[in-house]
Write a protein that holds these residues in place. Structure first.
Motif, PDB file in Angstrom:
ATOM      1  N   UNK A  84       0.631  -1.389  -0.282  1.00  0.00           N
ATOM      2  CA  UNK A  84       0.422  -0.365   0.231  1.00  0.00           C
ATOM      3  C   UNK A  84       1.067   1.160   0.004  1.00  0.00           C
ATOM      4  N   UNK A  85       1.985   1.417   0.415  1.00  0.00           N
ATOM      5  CA  UNK A  85       3.336   2.208   0.118  1.00  0.00           C
ATOM      6  C   UNK A  85       3.743   2.630  -1.422  1.00  0.00           C
ATOM      7  N   UNK A  86       4.321   1.244  -1.867  1.00  0.00           N
ATOM      8  CA  UNK A  86       5.062   1.088  -3.223  1.00  0.00           C
ATOM      9  C   UNK A  86       4.367   0.675  -3.819  1.00  0.00           C
ATOM     10  N   UNK A  87       3.423  -0.375  -3.988  1.00  0.00           N
ATOM     11  CA  UNK A  87       3.244  -0.642  -5.208  1.00  0.00           C
ATOM     12  C   UNK A  87       3.721  -2.138  -5.350  1.00  0.00           C
ATOM     13  N   UNK A  88       5.094  -2.718  -4.765  1.00  0.00           N
ATOM     14  CA  UNK A  88       5.654  -3.842  -4.925  1.00  0.00           C
ATOM     15  C   UNK A  88       4.392  -4.627  -4.368  1.00  0.00           C
ATOM     16  N   UNK A  89       4.938  -5.959  -4.342  1.00  0.00           N
ATOM     17  CA  UNK A  89       4.208  -7.198  -4.591  1.00  0.00           C
ATOM     18  C   UNK A  89       4.557  -7.686  -2.862  1.00  0.00           C
ATOM     19  N   UNK A  90       3.859  -7.697  -2.429  1.00  0.00           N
ATOM     20  CA  UNK A  90       4.432  -8.190  -0.380  1.00  0.00           C
ATOM     21  C   UNK A  90       4.518  -9.685  -0.154  1.00  0.00           C
ATOM     22  N   UNK A  91       6.040  -9.472  -0.641  1.00  0.00           N
ATOM     23  CA  UNK A  91       6.189 -11.655  -0.284  1.00  0.00           C
ATOM     24  C   UNK A  91       5.802 -12.280   1.104  1.00  0.00           C
ATOM     25  N   UNK A  92       5.570 -11.497   1.982  1.00  0.00           N
ATOM     26  CA  UNK A  92       5.190 -12.420   3.293  1.00  0.00           C
ATOM     27  C   UNK A  92       4.312 -12.061   4.154  1.00  0.00           C
ATOM     28  N   UNK A  93       2.694 -12.747   4.105  1.00  0.00           N
ATOM     29  CA  UNK A  93       2.437 -12.753   5.413  1.00  0.00           C
ATOM     30  C   UNK A  93       2.003 -11.954   6.428  1.00  0.00           C
ATOM     31  N   UNK A  94       3.635 -12.360   7.110  1.00  0.00           N
ATOM     32  CA  UNK A  94       3.754 -11.490   8.273  1.00  0.00           C
ATOM     33  C   UNK A  94       3.828  -9.943   8.370  1.00  0.00           C
ATOM     34  N   UNK A  95       3.802  -9.432   6.998  1.00  0.00           N
ATOM     35  CA  UNK A  95       4.376  -7.788   7.179  1.00  0.00           C
ATOM     36  C   UNK A  95       2.600  -7.208   6.791  1.00  0.00           C
ATOM     37  N   UNK A  96       1.961  -7.849   6.529  1.00  0.00           N
ATOM     38  CA  UNK A  96       0.352  -6.987   5.934  1.00  0.00           C
ATOM     39  C   UNK A  96       0.882  -6.663   5.721  1.00  0.00           C
ATOM     40  N   UNK A  97      -0.029  -5.174   5.416  1.00  0.00           N
ATOM     41  CA  UNK A  97      -0.116  -4.611   4.314  1.00  0.00           C
ATOM     42  C   UNK A  97       1.206  -3.476   3.634  1.00  0.00           C
ATOM     43  N   UNK A  98       2.499  -4.034   3.546  1.00  0.00           N
ATOM     44  CA  UNK A  98       3.055  -3.206   3.209  1.00  0.00           C
ATOM     45  C   UNK A  98       4.399  -4.327   3.103  1.00  0.00           C
ATOM     46  N   UNK A  99       5.395  -3.682   1.624  1.00  0.00           N
ATOM     47  CA  UNK A  99       6.374  -4.911   1.759  1.00  0.00           C
ATOM     48  C   UNK A  99       7.430  -5.257   2.713  1.00  0.00           C
ATOM     49  N   UNK A 100       8.019  -5.531   2.966  1.00  0.00           N
ATOM     50  CA  UNK A 100       9.605  -5.776   4.050  1.00  0.00           C
ATOM     51  C   UNK A 100      10.757  -4.401   3.713  1.00  0.00           C
ATOM     52  N   UNK A 101      10.351  -3.618   2.004  1.00  0.00           N
ATOM     53  CA  UNK A 101      11.536  -2.815   1.472  1.00  0.00           C
ATOM     54  C   UNK A 101      11.383  -1.625   2.461  1.00  0.00           C
TER      55      UNK A 101
END
Length: 256
Positions: free
Chosen positions: A27-44
């Motif tokens: 929801x911040x940068x549009x990249x694919x979220x690769x882990x469910x643990x991160x919620x609505x934002x990607x690890x980066x």
């Protein structure tokens, strides 16, 4: 060891399925979220929040992020100069209200669920918040009954329950009530207007539940500190021994 290995394998398979079968965009940068643990934002994007937390210098009382003075001038115990009269003792937050943390808080207002990343952030904030260690009860900031009916749940209570699971502290939700509704849109209000909007908004209906107890007030975002001050003042007047504040996020400006 076998259980731990099985858990890691399960997590890898789950994340693979998330990426391949149910891809979600950050929801911040549009990249694919690769882990469910991160919620609505990607690890980066979460790494940016972690970097901001590591570099932050904040007000010793209210936790407001302060501009760094430089390596040779940085001192402990700096104050923002605006919170001396606040009724709470200390306030701390998991990080700045921006990026991944901001989007996670906004998502939480509509979904009563804390992703593992947020739970870890909450627990870590508590363990590094020295003044919170003596807390005896957790009190989530209550919603007005009208707002609670509209939303269906109180996001501050969701946060408090998650912290209770991590710490074993009791969540107290019956003693403090909100008797005055605030304007539905407060983002454009300055500090004084916010203070007026919550004046007299809270009441303690069961003082015996908080009498002579150390309270940790829980909310999603701390902005001007007006709500936290009003609640702390109300709790202290009803017998609470001390009130500290812990939130997921902290606005980086009193006018945010």
């Amino acid at each position: 060891m076998i259980k731990a290995t099985a858990f890691r394998v399960g997590a890898i398979l789950r994340d693979a399925a998330l990426t391949l079968l149910y891809p979600a965009d950050c929801r911040v940068c549009g990249a694919i979220i690769e882990s469910w643990r991160d919620g609505v934002a990607c690890a980066r994007c979460w790494e940016e929040i972690e970097a901001a937390r590591a570099q932050a210098s904040c007000c010793v009382k209210c936790g407001l992020p302060l501009k760094r003075l430089g390596a040779h001038f940085e001192v402990r115990g700096r104050s923002c100069g605006r919170c001396e009269q606040a009724a709470f003792a200390h306030a701390r937050a998991g990080g700045p209200y921006q990026g991944a943390l901001r989007e996670s808080v906004l998502w939480l207002k509509a979904h009563p669920f804390l992703a593992p990343r947020l739970r870890h952030l909450l627990r870590d904030t508590f363990t590094t918040f020295a003044e919170a260690q003596a807390s005896e009860i957790l009190i989530p900031v209550p919603l007005h009954p009208t707002r609670l009916r509209q939303r269906g749940f109180n996001q501050a209570e969701v946060i408090a329950q998650a912290l209770a699971e991590a710490t074993g502290l009791e969540v107290e939700t019956t003693s403090l009530v909100r008797v005055k509704a605030s304007p539905p849109q407060r983002a454009g209000l300055d500090a004084l207007a916010r203070a007026r909007s919550v004046q007299g908004a809270f009441r303690v209906r069961a003082p015996r539940l908080i009498e002579d107890r150390a309270v940790l007030l829980i909310d999603d975002v701390l902005t001007t500190t007006a709500t936290a001050h009003e609640i702390a003042q109300t709790l202290l007047a009803s017998g609470a021994r001390i009130v500290n504040v812990l939130t997921l996020a902290r606005a980086t400006s009193f006018l945010s």
